[in-house]
Design an enzyme around this catalytic site. Structure first.
Site, short mmCIF file in Angstrom:
data_model
loop_
_atom_site.label_atom_id
_atom_site.label_comp_id
_atom_site.label_asym_id
_atom_site.label_seq_id
_atom_site.Cartn_x
_atom_site.Cartn_y
_atom_site.Cartn_z
N ASP A 54 3.01 -5.63 14.94
CA ASP A 54 3.78 -4.83 14.00
C ASP A 54 4.92 -4.06 14.68
OD1 ASP A 54 2.63 -5.54 11.62
OD2 ASP A 54 1.14 -3.95 11.63
N HIS A 107 -3.90 -8.51 15.49
CA HIS A 107 -4.09 -7.35 14.63
C HIS A 107 -4.93 -7.77 13.44
CE1 HIS A 107 -3.34 -3.73 12.48
NE2 HIS A 107 -2.16 -4.02 11.95
N HIS A 154 -0.44 -0.13 15.32
CA HIS A 154 -0.76 1.15 14.72
C HIS A 154 -2.24 1.23 14.29
CE1 HIS A 154 -0.55 -0.32 10.41
NE2 HIS A 154 -0.14 -1.36 11.11
N ASP A 192 -2.76 -8.37 6.13
CA ASP A 192 -1.51 -9.09 5.93
C ASP A 192 -1.26 -10.09 7.06
OD1 ASP A 192 -1.31 -6.67 7.39
OD2 ASP A 192 0.86 -6.72 7.31
N TYR A 209 10.49 1.05 8.34
CA TYR A 209 9.16 0.56 8.75
C TYR A 209 8.51 1.54 9.73
CZ TYR A 209 5.55 -2.73 10.13
OH TYR A 209 4.34 -3.33 10.36
N GLU A 228 -5.40 -6.29 10.52
CA GLU A 228 -4.97 -5.93 9.18
C GLU A 228 -4.75 -7.19 8.36
OE1 GLU A 228 -2.15 -2.57 7.05
OE2 GLU A 228 -1.76 -3.14 9.13
N HIS A 274 0.82 -1.22 0.00
CA HIS A 274 0.00 0.00 0.00
C HIS A 274 0.86 1.28 0.00
CE1 HIS A 274 0.44 -0.09 4.40
NE2 HIS A 274 -0.28 -1.21 4.47
N HIS A 315 6.47 -8.96 11.26
CA HIS A 315 7.24 -8.82 10.02
C HIS A 315 8.72 -8.86 10.35
CE1 HIS A 315 3.81 -7.75 7.49
NE2 HIS A 315 3.50 -6.76 8.29
#
Length: 393
Positions: free
Chosen positions: A163, A77, A144, A81, A191, A79, A23, A222
């Site tokens: 994250d 999380h 986040h 991914d 990051y 999100e 993104h 990650h």
């Protein structure tokens, strides 16, 4: 494929060697989607992967245990991914209960139909026993996303940090002592600058919470797992979250027929003549928003220049302005510069933008019509020195 963190705890995620755009975040070195399996009296999967890689995740789990032995799936999380594969893997885990906080469940329900899932909602500080290991859930709102949380295994002094402390690096190595530390910290900074930076206050709150937890390993969602250089990444996060600017000048510009570039070169020559100041000059059309945000994140002074195109800054500079406005770097002093032909507007637009983001110009804008003359270039050098001197204050 799996990697053992410690007895009974393994990485079972996916390495995405090919991704280059996340993104608008340019992942030049690929990415990993880290998921972890804890095998105890009860078995828990910590996080998931992107939906296209669900089959790989299931295969990695089956390397270690049968799918019907998975009792819990922890979603730190929502999100996609990390959670995108849930809709694929949960039907394959017949005895698994999804464990998450209420906000996470609400967000997941916006992405997919969760009505058939067995869900256990947990509160901040709540625990879940797996047998010898106990999971403690730590809410970390806005690090986040609002529903973000981390999971701590006290018996192993292990923090699954979601994250936080992550990096985008695709590699066959899983740990921080298996790659050059400078490379990992550079990617961690990139990051942080592009994902986490606006939420420094919340990060500081998390760091304060973490002080009360004995931690010997940090396993993010990650990148590599921190087992040796925890002090280095924690120190970096403390500094980055405190929004501490360095003695650094960044010159951002886009040019049409090199006139704005000539001004950028003059400003650079002046700034770099001042000792003790780091100076970076970036042609924004030949760079990326990811690299630009990382450069600006800890700069005290930023000069922004653009040629005028149809009474506005060049499109790439407009994108930079939009991106930086959302990230809110702590720039203190600035300068607008640029060239124009028959119609002006770029410098004026940038000057108005400085007011909006509360960056303080060190002088009137530096601008020319068509081509800068020797006098204006000399003036640019002088302003470059002023910017560097401000960076040292």
């Amino acid at each position: 494929m799996h990697t053992t963190l410690m007895p009974g705890i393994d990485w079972v995620g996916y390495v995405d060697w090919n991704i280059r755009d996340f993104h608008s975040y340019k992942t030049f070195h690929g990415a990993t989607y880290n998921a972890y399996l804890i095998r105890d009296t009860k078995t828990a999967l910590i996080d998931s992967v992107k939906k296209p890689f669900a089959a790989a995740l299931l295969e990695n789990i089956q390397d270690l245990t049968s799918l019907d032995r998975v009792d819990y799936v922890i979603c730190n999380h929502a999100e996609q991914d990390h959670a995108g594969a849930l809709s694929v893997i949960l039907p394959q885990l017949p005895n698994a209960v999804l464990v998450c906080n209420a906000r996470c469940h609400e967000t997941l329900s916006r992405y997919t139909d969760t009505s058939s899932w067995r869900v256990q909602i947990v509160q901040d500080g709540e625990t879940l026993s797996l047998g010898e290991n106990t999971l403690t859930f730590v809410n970390t709102p806005m690090v986040h996303w609002p529903e973000s949380m981390m999971t701590y295994v006290g018996e192993k002094k292990l923090l699954f940090s979601m994250d936080g402390f992550g990096q985008h690096i695709a590699s066959s190595e899983r740990f921080d002592d298996e790659l050059p530390l400078e490379q990992i910290l550079d990617e961690a900074k990139t990051y942080y600058a592009n994902i986490v930076y606006p939420y420094g206050r919340q990060v500081l709150q998390v760091l304060e919470k973490a002080k009360g937890l004995p931690i010997e390993m940090i396993a993010p969602s990650h990148g590599v797992i921190w087992r040796k250089n925890l002090g280095a990444i924690l120190d970096c996060y403390q500094r980055w979250a405190s929004r501490t600017a360095e003695a650094k000048v960044v010159i951002l510009y886009d040019t049409m027929w090199e006139s704005t570039e000539m001004l950028a070169d003059a400003i650079y020559a002046g700034a770099v003549s001042v000792e003790g100041v780091k100076v970076e000059k970036i042609h924004v059309r030949k760079s990326s928003l990811t690299q630009i945000a990382t450069a600006v994140m800890d700069a005290k002074c930023v000069a922004m220049g653009s040629a005028t195109l149809n009474t506005l800054p060049m499109p790439t500079m407009a994108a930079v302005m939009n991106y930086l406005q959302g990230l809110k770097p702590p720039v203190e002093h600035t300068l607008a510069f640029g060239s124009h032909g028959w119609g002006r507007g770029a410098v004026e637009e940038m000057t108005t933008w400085f007011e909006k983001v509360q960056w303080n110009p060190v002088s009137e804008p530096l601008k020319c019509r068509w081509r800068p003359d020797a006098e204006l270039l000399e003036k640019g050098e002088g302003i470059g020195k002023i910017l560097a001197q401000k960076a040292l204050e």
